[in-house]
Design a protein around this motif. Sequence first.
Motif, PDB file in Angstrom:
ATOM      1  N   ARG A  56       0.840  -1.199   0.000  1.00 17.32           N
ATOM      2  CA  ARG A  56       0.000   0.000   0.000  1.00 17.32           C
ATOM      3  C   ARG A  56       0.881   1.257   0.000  1.00 17.32           C
ATOM      4  N   THR A  57       0.818   2.019  -1.092  1.00 16.83           N
ATOM      5  CA  THR A  57       1.694   3.175  -1.286  1.00 16.83           C
ATOM      6  C   THR A  57       0.905   4.289  -1.955  1.00 16.83           C
ATOM      7  N   THR A  58       1.153   5.520  -1.538  1.00 13.95           N
ATOM      8  CA  THR A  58       0.473   6.674  -2.133  1.00 13.95           C
ATOM      9  C   THR A  58       1.499   7.665  -2.665  1.00 13.95           C
ATOM     10  N   TYR A  59       1.251   8.108  -3.894  1.00 15.72           N
ATOM     11  CA  TYR A  59       2.099   9.098  -4.545  1.00 15.72           C
ATOM     12  C   TYR A  59       1.286  10.360  -4.795  1.00 15.72           C
ATOM     13  N   VAL A  60       1.899  11.515  -4.581  1.00 15.37           N
ATOM     14  CA  VAL A  60       1.322  12.781  -5.024  1.00 15.37           C
ATOM     15  C   VAL A  60       2.166  13.210  -6.222  1.00 15.37           C
ATOM     16  N   ILE A  61       1.483  13.425  -7.344  1.00 13.86           N
ATOM     17  CA  ILE A  61       2.153  13.782  -8.594  1.00 13.86           C
ATOM     18  C   ILE A  61       1.747  15.211  -8.951  1.00 13.86           C
ATOM     19  N   ASP A  62       2.738  16.037  -9.255  1.00 11.82           N
ATOM     20  CA  ASP A  62       2.443  17.447  -9.526  1.00 11.82           C
ATOM     21  C   ASP A  62       1.881  17.650 -10.936  1.00 11.82           C
ATOM     22  N   GLU A  63       1.559  18.893 -11.245  1.00 14.40           N
ATOM     23  CA  GLU A  63       0.927  19.254 -12.511  1.00 14.40           C
ATOM     24  C   GLU A  63       1.787  18.941 -13.732  1.00 14.40           C
ATOM     25  N   ASN A  64       3.085  18.787 -13.530  1.00  8.05           N
ATOM     26  CA  ASN A  64       4.001  18.502 -14.639  1.00  8.05           C
ATOM     27  C   ASN A  64       4.342  17.026 -14.768  1.00  8.05           C
ATOM     28  N   GLY A  65       3.708  16.179 -13.925  1.00  4.14           N
ATOM     29  CA  GLY A  65       3.960  14.747 -14.007  1.00  4.14           C
ATOM     30  C   GLY A  65       5.185  14.293 -13.232  1.00  4.14           C
ATOM     31  N   PRO A  92       5.157   5.581   1.626  1.00  2.00           N
ATOM     32  CA  PRO A  92       5.297   4.128   1.510  1.00  2.00           C
ATOM     33  C   PRO A  92       4.613   3.451   2.693  1.00  2.00           C
ATOM     34  N   LYS A  93       4.125   2.248   2.469  1.00  2.00           N
ATOM     35  CA  LYS A  93       3.443   1.487   3.522  1.00  2.00           C
ATOM     36  C   LYS A  93       2.387   2.357   4.204  1.00  2.00           C
ATOM     37  N   ALA A  94       1.554   2.980   3.388  1.00  2.00           N
ATOM     38  CA  ALA A  94       0.506   3.880   3.880  1.00  2.00           C
ATOM     39  C   ALA A  94      -0.444   3.134   4.816  1.00  2.00           C
ATOM     40  N   LYS A  95      -0.877   3.812   5.849  1.00  3.21           N
ATOM     41  CA  LYS A  95      -1.834   3.241   6.800  1.00  3.21           C
ATOM     42  C   LYS A  95      -3.244   3.609   6.323  1.00  3.21           C
ATOM     43  N   PRO A  96      -4.109   2.599   6.119  1.00  3.66           N
ATOM     44  CA  PRO A  96      -5.415   2.855   5.502  1.00  3.66           C
ATOM     45  C   PRO A  96      -6.286   3.863   6.255  1.00  3.66           C
ATOM     46  N   ASP A  97      -6.212   3.874   7.568  1.00  3.07           N
ATOM     47  CA  ASP A  97      -7.101   4.731   8.351  1.00  3.07           C
ATOM     48  C   ASP A  97      -6.697   6.199   8.336  1.00  3.07           C
TER      49      ASP A  97
END
Length: 153
Positions: free
Chosen positions: A119-128, A135-140
């Motif tokens: 489980r991983t979350t990325y924030v991608i900016d307007e330019n890609g 990393p290892k995001a906690k669902p709650d």
Amino acid sequence: MLHPGCKAPDFTLPDKDGNLVSLSDFRGKKVVLYFYPRDNTPGCTRQACAFADAYDAFLQGGVAVIGVSKDSTASHQKFAQKHQLPFLLLSDPSLTAIQAYDVWQEKKLYGKVSMGVVRTTYVIDENGTIEHVIPKAKPDINAAEILSYLDLK
């Protein structure tokens, strides 16, 4: 794991309705791209519902939310309907994006080793470009962490 400053790998995957969606479709817009193991499991459901609850804040901030797992489009459709998920769920059974974002990794559960989506979350900016990674995001708390990072409420 990809890190901030890296170019976000582009991909094209089907959404829950079978429509093809590319990351590059979102150029000019910030994107929260989260990878999760499986539809309708307790942690993944809590994570998706938290993103759904926060969806208005993401919309007002001009931020797209995209969830990706290796589940089928049919599974995503049922998952989205059951929990009224307003954001995109993309199906990646061939692991194209999952491997490109380096979230297909060895996992250990009760002493058993197997491969799976971390489980991983990325924030991608307007330019890609990747600007933030959890990393290892906690669902709650994942959605709240991203809202805080983006200074959205």
